[in-house]
Design an enzyme around this catalytic site. Structure first.
Site, mmCIF file in Angstrom:
data_model
loop_
_atom_site.group_PDB
_atom_site.id
_atom_site.type_symbol
_atom_site.label_atom_id
_atom_site.label_comp_id
_atom_site.label_asym_id
_atom_site.label_seq_id
_atom_site.Cartn_x
_atom_site.Cartn_y
_atom_site.Cartn_z
ATOM 1 C CG LEU A 166 -1.918 -0.851 1.080
ATOM 2 C CD1 LEU A 166 -2.640 -1.171 2.500
ATOM 3 C CD2 LEU A 166 -2.847 -1.138 0.159
ATOM 4 C CD GLU A 167 3.851 1.597 -4.388
ATOM 5 O OE1 GLU A 167 3.917 2.695 -4.918
ATOM 6 O OE2 GLU A 167 4.314 0.589 -4.608
ATOM 7 C CG ASN A 168 -1.777 5.916 -2.468
ATOM 8 O OD1 ASN A 168 -1.161 6.755 -3.267
ATOM 9 N ND2 ASN A 168 -2.096 4.776 -3.256
#
Length: 566
Positions: A391-393
């Site tokens: 999860l890059e957010n």
């Protein structure tokens, strides 16, 4: 991880931003009339009163220094993310300028003072830091322009609780703070043999929180969670928390008791994996890389992460849909059969959640349950061995921990749990991703941090290192190795080719040198860790498809080297 063809995703570069502060620098004590003349100083009302260049600014709920909001400003190639406010002041008066910052390069200053304009800056910091300077207004000065900015094409910076403190300029700044209330909802989020992770409800107007263990203050943090390390195994401890700001410290919260786990290293499923393993992401889409069926994945890969499962309309839930059209008619039945064949060959196949465009949100008990239930359904449907968190957010440490604990209870001890945080997510044990990894240390297989699309970052020695070097890999891995993860839970994540990421590609020889430096103390650059970590898990790449596009150069070189590590 990138889904778009040859397009770099946003770089989350740099070292974390330092605190900005305008400070009242009078010769004597400030008078009772002195106030903070900045409006919306804590960004509790969005960007009201602020103007940011090139739409570079927004407000976020995490990370924050105090209250519920903070500024996040993202520089571009030709823009330094300058955010300004006109602040009313009195002539011939002394002021102190201050602010708290975190992230990449951060500058703080004022112009239009009528005397000498001032500024201060930091190249970045992994935690909230306060910058302070002072100025005096001229005889005819009734307003100044306050500004913050970052640096071109570097990492975003965060700013909060900005102050121009001094005589009231007459425009009504933010009110002086009052002592915050005692925190509520203190709970144990996770334990290891040497640490306890805590979470609690955020307190309005709190700038920081103090953590007490058996009556002794052991930590001060700016978010509503903390991991206390250095504890004895199989031991009970009592914890309390207070909230604090410029006005003082609250009473202590109700206590909570936690017992650390029995002695032993971390690590969950995957006991039948090689001691040194290679992870590769397999693309369930065509973005210009070689299209593969799962059966085509190179034999060097021990863990295959199927990218990606995506969010559904149900909060927290995810789903996976094979891109049959994009993969040349690859059917679900063949895909399932290929998973079974890889497993029969000793490989592990997990479903990866998120990626560059993934927006899965797990931020309350309901969404945590939905996440666990939906991932377990995918495991049963397709035969996946576990899940990869990419999860890059952003993620919520408390509820992602809860979700993965629930999944582990359903799947049992054979669950493979991997993570692929960005470099900025693992700069400090206070970061949500790092806290989540530590919370789950007893069931965590490996963290393959992405050492690319990153810019410059702090190493464990406090120095700044630029991506694309042995030093960058070793000095940043050191943070995880010394921050509480077992060496068997640390892997080096790199792109398989120059087309696999926007920046940060290094040749396989550099990856292998970093592996040797960390495991054997050879092949190091200017940074050499204080000890070696022979049990280091290995390496990861994005992606098996880009590896195939480049003639399997990455897996042939790095895969062979990883498996040959002593």
């Amino acid at each position: 991880m990138d889904r778009a063809p040859a397009l770099p995703r946003r770089a989350w570069a740099g070292t974390l931003v330092a605190a900005l502060a305008l400070s009242f620098a009078g010769a004597g004590q400030a008078s009772a009339a002195d106030v903070n003349n900045v409006k919306n100083a804590g960004f509790e009302s969005g960007l009201a009163g602020w103007t940011c260049s090139a739409s570079s600014g927004t407000t976020v709920s995490s990370p924050v220094h105090g209250g519920a909001g903070a500024l996040k400003a993202t520089p571009g190639g030709q823009d330094n993310a300058r955010c300004t406010q006109t602040v009313a002041v009195q002539p011939d008066s002394a002021y102190t300028l201050s602010a708290w910052v975190q992230g990449g390069y951060a500058y703080l200053g004022v112009t239009g003072t009528g005397t000498t304009d001032v500024s201060t800056w930091t190249p970045g910091t992994p935690a909230w830091k306060q910058l302070t300077t002072s100025f005096t207004t001229g005889a005819a000065t009734t307003s100044v322009t306050l500004y913050t900015h970052g640096w071109y094409a570097q990492a975003p910076y965060y700013a909060d609780d900005i102050s121009v403190h001094g005589p009231d300029g007459g425009s009504g700044g933010d009110p002086a703070p009052t002592v915050p209330a005692a925190p509520t909802g203190l709970a144990v989020a996770g334990t290891t043999s040497s640490s306890v992770s805590l979470s609690w409800s955020a307190v309005p107007d709190a700038a920081s929180y103090n953590v007490y263990r058996d009556g002794t203050k052991v930590a001060s943090v700016t978010s509503a969670s903390a991991t206390v390390t250095g504890l004895a195994a199989s031991t009970s401890y009592s914890f309390r928390v207070t909230a604090a700001n410029a006005a003082g410290e609250s009473p202590k919260s109700a206590p909570v008791t936690a017992t650390t786990a029995a002695p032993g290293g971390g690590g969950g499923g995957g006991t039948d994996l090689p001691e040194h393993a290679v992870t590769g992401y397999w693309q369930n889409f065509d973005n210009g890389a070689t299209v593969q069926e799962l059966s085509d994945v190179q034999p060097a890969y021990d863990i295959i992460a199927v990218a990606f499962a995506d969010a559904t309309t149900t909060p927290g839930a995810v789903a996976f849909h094979l891109d049959t059209a994009g993969l040349g008619g690859y059917t679900v039945d063949r895909f399932k059969a290929d998973i079974r064949a890889k497993q029969a060959a000793g490989k592990k196949v997990v479903v990866s959640v998120g990626g560059q465009n993934g927006t899965v949100s797990v931020n309350d008990p309901t969404s945590a349950a939905n996440f666990a239930n939906s991932v377990y359904t995918l495991m049963q449907t397709y035969g996946f061995d576990g899940v990869d968190i990419d999860l890059e957010n952003g993620l919520n440490a408390t509820y992602m921990t809860q979700a993965l604990r629930s999944l582990s209870a359903k799947a049992g001890p054979s669950l493979i749990l991997t993570m692929a945080p960005q470099t900025i997510d693992m700069q400090s044990t206070s970061n949500a991703y790092f806290r989540t990894a530590l919370n789950l240390k007893d069931i965590l297989t490996v963290v393959n941090m992405q050492y690319y699309n990153s810019g410059s970052m702090l190493g464990c020695d406090g120095r700044v290192y630029s991506q694309g070097s042995v030093d960058f890999l070793t000095a940043l891995a050191c943070i995880q190795l010394e921050g509480g993860l077992s060496p068997s839970q640390v892997g080096l994540g790199l792109p398989a080719s120059t087309r696999g990421a926007g920046s940060g590609y290094v040749s396989p020889s550099v990856v292998n040198a970093a592996l040797d430096c960390l495991t054997q103390g050879t092949g190091c650059g200017s940074f050499k860790p204080s000890k070696t970590y022979p049990g280091l898990r290995g390496a990861m790449t994005w992606s098996t498809n880009w590896d195939a596009t480049a003639g399997n150069a990455w897996s042939n070189a790095v895969g062979t080297h990883v498996h040959a590590l002593p």
